[in-house]
Design a protein around this motif. Structure first.
Motif, short mmCIF file in Angstrom:
data_model
loop_
_atom_site.label_atom_id
_atom_site.label_comp_id
_atom_site.label_asym_id
_atom_site.label_seq_id
_atom_site.Cartn_x
_atom_site.Cartn_y
_atom_site.Cartn_z
N LYS A 164 0.83 -1.22 0.00
CA LYS A 164 0.00 0.00 0.00
C LYS A 164 0.86 1.26 0.00
O LYS A 164 0.55 2.24 -0.67
N ARG A 165 1.96 1.23 0.74
CA ARG A 165 2.81 2.42 0.88
C ARG A 165 3.47 2.80 -0.44
O ARG A 165 3.60 3.98 -0.76
N TYR A 166 3.90 1.81 -1.21
CA TYR A 166 4.68 2.09 -2.42
C TYR A 166 3.85 2.09 -3.69
O TYR A 166 4.39 2.35 -4.77
N GLU A 167 2.55 1.82 -3.58
CA GLU A 167 1.72 1.66 -4.78
C GLU A 167 1.77 2.87 -5.69
O GLU A 167 1.83 2.73 -6.93
N ASP A 168 1.75 4.06 -5.16
CA ASP A 168 1.72 5.28 -5.97
C ASP A 168 3.02 6.06 -5.90
O ASP A 168 3.04 7.27 -6.17
N ASP A 169 4.11 5.37 -5.55
CA ASP A 169 5.40 6.04 -5.44
C ASP A 169 6.28 5.59 -6.60
O ASP A 169 6.83 4.49 -6.59
N PRO A 170 6.46 6.44 -7.61
CA PRO A 170 7.25 6.04 -8.79
C PRO A 170 8.72 5.78 -8.46
O PRO A 170 9.40 5.07 -9.20
N SER A 191 9.11 1.84 -7.33
CA SER A 191 8.37 0.88 -8.16
C SER A 191 8.90 -0.54 -7.97
O SER A 191 8.13 -1.51 -8.01
N PHE A 211 7.58 -1.84 -4.67
CA PHE A 211 6.15 -2.15 -4.80
C PHE A 211 5.94 -3.47 -5.52
O PHE A 211 5.14 -4.31 -5.08
N LYS A 267 4.18 -6.60 -3.62
CA LYS A 267 2.91 -7.13 -4.09
C LYS A 267 3.02 -8.62 -4.40
O LYS A 267 2.15 -9.42 -3.99
#
Length: 210
Positions: free
Chosen positions: A157-163, A166, A169, A173
């Motif tokens: 969840k923490r890295y999902e939207d952190d380019p 990636s 993430f 996952k």
């Protein structure tokens, strides 16, 4: 320095090898005396042990090269064999948290550097090994799930939207999906105290000190 020490050891001399303190991050030169007795073998446990320059000055007839890898013959939820790199990542998370003052999140964020180094300095030479040892055990993922699944859920969840994260993430996952599909085992009393897994989950009787 490694080549110099190896040559001197094989020549019967004593050397003073350096010591690296993982908890302080400092290297201390000329700390530990080492000398080989007649007919004694020298065991080098090194991630880069197959990298040719590391033992370039030592003849091949004096070396026997082992390559250890957790090649687990188990498929994950995606139908593919579970990656040995993911098993190693979880092992290192557990080990470094106890022995190297390095928390699991730091290990995950740093892992892409580890993999880049492996692809340059280790993977191209693993076929040069004289023998391959498969260190994977079918039940180890059940032990890891009980210790790591909640953290992988948080990292996903923490890295999902952190380019910039990636890689972290992607790994979080994939491993979360794998661990979620496995029954957890919290009681590790059935694992022998001499098992290689004790290096990662603790409770072993072997001494890994200097």
């Amino acid at each position: 320095l490694i080549n110099e020490h190896l040559l001197r050891l094989l020549g019967g001399e004593q050397v003073l090898i350096p010591y690296y303190n993982f908890k302080t991050g400092k290297r201390h030169p000329e700390q530990t005396p080492l000398q080989l007795a007649t007919g004694e073998l020298l065991l080098i446990d090194s991630l880069h042990g197959l990298f040719p320059p590391m033992t370039a000055d030592i003849g091949d007839e004096l070396k026997f090269k082992l390559y250890l890898e957790p090649l687990l013959q188990m498929k994950g939820p995606d139908g593919r064999y579970i990656r040995w790199t993911d098993i190693r990542l979880m092992r290192r998370m557990l080990r470094d948290a106890v022995h190297r003052a390095w928390n699991p999140q730091q290990t995950l964020e740093h892992w892409h550097y580890v993999r880049a180094s492996e692809m340059r300095n280790i993977i191209p030479y693993h076929n040069s090994a004289d023998f391959v040892v498969n260190s994977a055990m079918p039940y180890e993922l059940s032990l890891y799930r009980a210790r790591l699944l909640p953290q992988f859920e948080q990292w996903e969840k923490r890295y999902e939207d952190d380019p910039l994260r990636s890689d972290a993430f992607m790994r979080a996952k994939r491993i979360r999906q794998t661990l979620a599909a496995i029954a957890p085992v919290e009681d590790d009393s059935a694992v022998p105290s001499t098992s290689v897994l004790r290096e990662f989950i603790g409770g072993g009787e072997l001494n890994y000190g200097t």
